[in-house]
Motif scaffolding. Sequence first.
Motif, PDB file in Angstrom:
ATOM      1  N   MET A  20       0.828  -1.211   0.000  1.00  0.00           N
ATOM      2  CA  MET A  20       0.000   0.000   0.000  1.00  0.00           C
ATOM      3  C   MET A  20       0.854   1.249   0.000  1.00  0.00           C
ATOM      4  O   MET A  20       0.353   2.344   0.019  1.00  0.00           O
ATOM      5  CB  MET A  20      -0.894   0.013   1.217  1.00  0.00           C
ATOM      6  N   CYS A  21       2.192   1.023   0.028  1.00  0.00           N
ATOM      7  CA  CYS A  21       3.011   2.234   0.026  1.00  0.00           C
ATOM      8  C   CYS A  21       3.815   2.379  -1.250  1.00  0.00           C
ATOM      9  O   CYS A  21       3.249   2.302  -2.306  1.00  0.00           O
ATOM     10  CB  CYS A  21       3.825   2.311   1.282  1.00  0.00           C
ATOM     11  N   ARG A  71       7.566   1.027   3.199  1.00  0.00           N
ATOM     12  CA  ARG A  71       6.563   0.063   3.685  1.00  0.00           C
ATOM     13  C   ARG A  71       5.513   0.729   4.568  1.00  0.00           C
ATOM     14  O   ARG A  71       5.839   1.590   5.375  1.00  0.00           O
ATOM     15  CB  ARG A  71       7.277  -1.029   4.488  1.00  0.00           C
ATOM     16  N   TRP A  72       4.291   0.300   4.402  1.00  0.00           N
ATOM     17  CA  TRP A  72       3.198   0.631   5.309  1.00  0.00           C
ATOM     18  C   TRP A  72       2.742  -0.720   5.833  1.00  0.00           C
ATOM     19  O   TRP A  72       2.010  -1.448   5.169  1.00  0.00           O
ATOM     20  CB  TRP A  72       2.084   1.359   4.544  1.00  0.00           C
ATOM     21  N   THR A  85       1.386  -4.064   7.082  1.00  0.00           N
ATOM     22  CA  THR A  85       0.069  -4.678   7.312  1.00  0.00           C
ATOM     23  C   THR A  85       0.229  -5.980   8.092  1.00  0.00           C
ATOM     24  O   THR A  85      -0.638  -6.358   8.857  1.00  0.00           O
ATOM     25  CB  THR A  85      -0.678  -4.982   5.999  1.00  0.00           C
ATOM     26  N   HIS A  86       1.333  -6.690   7.895  1.00  0.00           N
ATOM     27  CA  HIS A  86       1.547  -7.959   8.583  1.00  0.00           C
ATOM     28  C   HIS A  86       2.935  -7.949   9.201  1.00  0.00           C
ATOM     29  O   HIS A  86       3.930  -8.082   8.501  1.00  0.00           O
ATOM     30  CB  HIS A  86       1.416  -9.133   7.612  1.00  0.00           C
ATOM     31  N   ASN A 133      11.266  -6.904   8.964  1.00  0.00           N
ATOM     32  CA  ASN A 133      10.011  -6.927   8.198  1.00  0.00           C
ATOM     33  C   ASN A 133      10.018  -5.973   7.002  1.00  0.00           C
ATOM     34  O   ASN A 133       9.147  -6.051   6.131  1.00  0.00           O
ATOM     35  CB  ASN A 133       8.822  -6.600   9.104  1.00  0.00           C
ATOM     36  N   HIS A 165       6.893  -5.547  -2.388  1.00  0.00           N
ATOM     37  CA  HIS A 165       5.459  -5.863  -2.540  1.00  0.00           C
ATOM     38  C   HIS A 165       4.613  -4.824  -1.822  1.00  0.00           C
ATOM     39  O   HIS A 165       4.902  -4.455  -0.688  1.00  0.00           O
ATOM     40  CB  HIS A 165       5.229  -7.268  -1.939  1.00  0.00           C
ATOM     41  N   THR A 194       6.137 -11.038   7.804  1.00  0.00           N
ATOM     42  CA  THR A 194       5.300 -10.475   6.747  1.00  0.00           C
ATOM     43  C   THR A 194       4.596 -11.557   5.931  1.00  0.00           C
ATOM     44  O   THR A 194       5.035 -12.708   5.875  1.00  0.00           O
ATOM     45  CB  THR A 194       6.136  -9.647   5.746  1.00  0.00           C
ATOM     46  N   ASP A 195       3.531 -11.121   5.291  1.00  0.00           N
ATOM     47  CA  ASP A 195       2.876 -11.974   4.299  1.00  0.00           C
ATOM     48  C   ASP A 195       3.727 -12.037   3.028  1.00  0.00           C
ATOM     49  O   ASP A 195       3.739 -13.010   2.299  1.00  0.00           O
ATOM     50  CB  ASP A 195       1.469 -11.418   3.979  1.00  0.00           C
ATOM     51  N   THR A 196       4.497 -10.958   2.803  1.00  0.00           N
ATOM     52  CA  THR A 196       5.286 -10.816   1.570  1.00  0.00           C
ATOM     53  C   THR A 196       6.322 -11.933   1.400  1.00  0.00           C
ATOM     54  O   THR A 196       6.546 -12.425   0.294  1.00  0.00           O
ATOM     55  CB  THR A 196       6.008  -9.449   1.591  1.00  0.00           C
TER      56      THR A 196
HETATM   57  N1  GLU Z   1       1.771  -6.672   3.411  1.00  0.00           N
HETATM   58  C1  GLU Z   1       3.116  -6.214   3.230  1.00  0.00           C
HETATM   59  C2  GLU Z   1       3.808  -5.999   4.565  1.00  0.00           C
HETATM   60  O1  GLU Z   1       3.185  -5.909   5.596  1.00  0.00           O
HETATM   61  C3  GLU Z   1       3.190  -5.009   2.341  1.00  0.00           C
HETATM   62  C4  GLU Z   1       3.043  -3.703   3.040  1.00  0.00           C
HETATM   63  C5  GLU Z   1       2.886  -2.496   2.082  1.00  0.00           C
HETATM   64  O2  GLU Z   1       1.962  -2.537   1.245  1.00  0.00           O
HETATM   65  O3  GLU Z   1       3.647  -1.522   2.248  1.00  0.00           O
HETATM   66  O4  GLU Z   1       5.004  -5.953   4.585  1.00  0.00           O
END
Ligand code: GLU
Length: 577
Positions: A1-2, A74-75, A77-78, A85, A100, A124-126
């Motif tokens: 998302m970033c 990075r923003w 999420t996980h 991370n 990602h 992370t999910d990534t």
């Molecule tokens: N889901 C990923 C994380 O938590 C991507 C975060 C993002 O979109 O910046 O690392």
Amino acid sequence: MCGIVGYIGYQLAKDIILDGLKKLEYRGYDSSGISIIFEKGKLETIRKVGKLKNLENELKNLNLNGNIGIGHTRWATHGKPSEINAHPHTDESGKLVIVHNGIIENYMSLKNELKSKYEFKSDTDTEVIAHLIMDNYKGDLYQAVKLALRRIEGTYALVVMHADNTDYIIATKNSSPLIIGLGENENFVASDIPAILNHTRDIIYLDDQDIAIVYKDKIDLFNKEGNKVSKNISKISWSISAAEKGGFEHFMLKEIYEQPFSITQSLAGRVSEVEGKIYIEDLNLKIEDLNNINRIVILACGTSYYAGIVGKYYLENILKIPTDVDYSSEFRYRNPVIDNKTLVIAISQSGETADTLAAIKLANSLGAKTLGILNVIGSAISRETIGNIYIHCGPEIGVASTKAFTSTLTCLYLFALYFAQEKKMINSDYIREKISNLKHVPKLIEKIFSPNSIKNIKNISNKLANFKDCLYLGRNYNYPIALEGALKLKEISYIHAEGYPAGEMKHGPIALIDKNTPVIAICTESSTYDKVFSNIKEVKARDALTITIATEGDLNLATEVDYIINVQKLVKRFHLL
Ligand code: GLU
């Protein structure tokens, strides 16, 4: 998302990438990282928590000269914001790196499958994507990415690079934005246009599940069926500041339009229609804890407070547990009655709202079970609570909250369903139906953005612009929505506005209603429709301009009121509940 920036060409990749990431800084982020291939077979990755300056300072000390690289802000999420991370993430060999944006919904099952073969380093999910690609890698990176993507569910903008390969990087996306910038003997990849506007204005927009092989002097593009395709090149005429807002006049408008996507993100990985089941990670509340709760208190300020009132209605309707909503700034200076059977939920987009932070600390000290509904992972409130539900709406830049409000509502509803599911108060058929409804919401919001609907809203806004006062009315779920509407009008238009439960109109505010006070009534199909309809008639009798938010197709209202804004009906029955 970033932010994502990728580069392949003849210039120093680290300079181009750093400059691009800086152009995306306005979006907010918690950590950053960069990987550069400095010689065939060798790459270096640097990751830092906090400001991009930290990454920049570290890079100054390194002689990292390569013409191919990827970078990320990075923003989270996980997994909390930390160096481990932060992106880029790597496979076990350290030769494959990826950045990602988005959420991989099935990452837990993939991780369970892959963790016997590969060592996972981050939360992370990534990271599952990196291992999954290498699990499929037999020397052809494109094939490996293609096979890996078949297993991945969720949203992604993804850029992949392998140290043994200095000819190309790979870019692909699903729901999250990703573009390719075309240069002379150099090409760029970015999650957002401002990142590359200093270098090129020729852009290719990727479609979902396209895979682009980005060489320095050409792009090979494959659609989701694996067929080679060619795409139009768009010329961008925006300035950097217009591009930051995606061509919208301001961030708030951009974020309003982002809601179909942000709500999808709030649901991602949490709903299984097949199983009829809700999953909420990081809640840290066992079934014994949930069974023990006999009261819920929601603490919040401003827009979050109004979301909290909607939450109260969800929780009381579904769970039958008494729920109060309190202003954090009041709660913290009182002697609130709270005990270890109370669940206290703090709602805050930033997770840093000072009054809510102090209030949740007080709730902790009184022995409550505490939960945060927040947007920012690792924020101050998240560190005080037992568990957290992250709304995953992405960075919200507009000062007046919009997409965070609707994502918070989504999460409050999910939580009410989850709680009832764990207590076995509702069965999988019931949940399945609600999930199906929820998944439909983004599509219905999109209809509000249709050209005709926007034209109508603009016309009504022009009519309202010269009034000094305005009244918003609603009942039941639409009462807190009326409060939020009035808050938005005050904050954004500097027009005095009050939100009222429509039934209270006759107990005071009616004295103020005349031709100088327009009334915005929310009168959608619901159990209180007739009541609000009568209120509208009373308003009309006092010559006030009436604007109604109504369910599409409501002909009765259409003849009664001055202006109508239509919203779509989600289900044939009256309400979401
Ligand atoms: N889901 C990923 C994380 O938590 C991507 C975060 C993002 O979109 O910046 O690392």
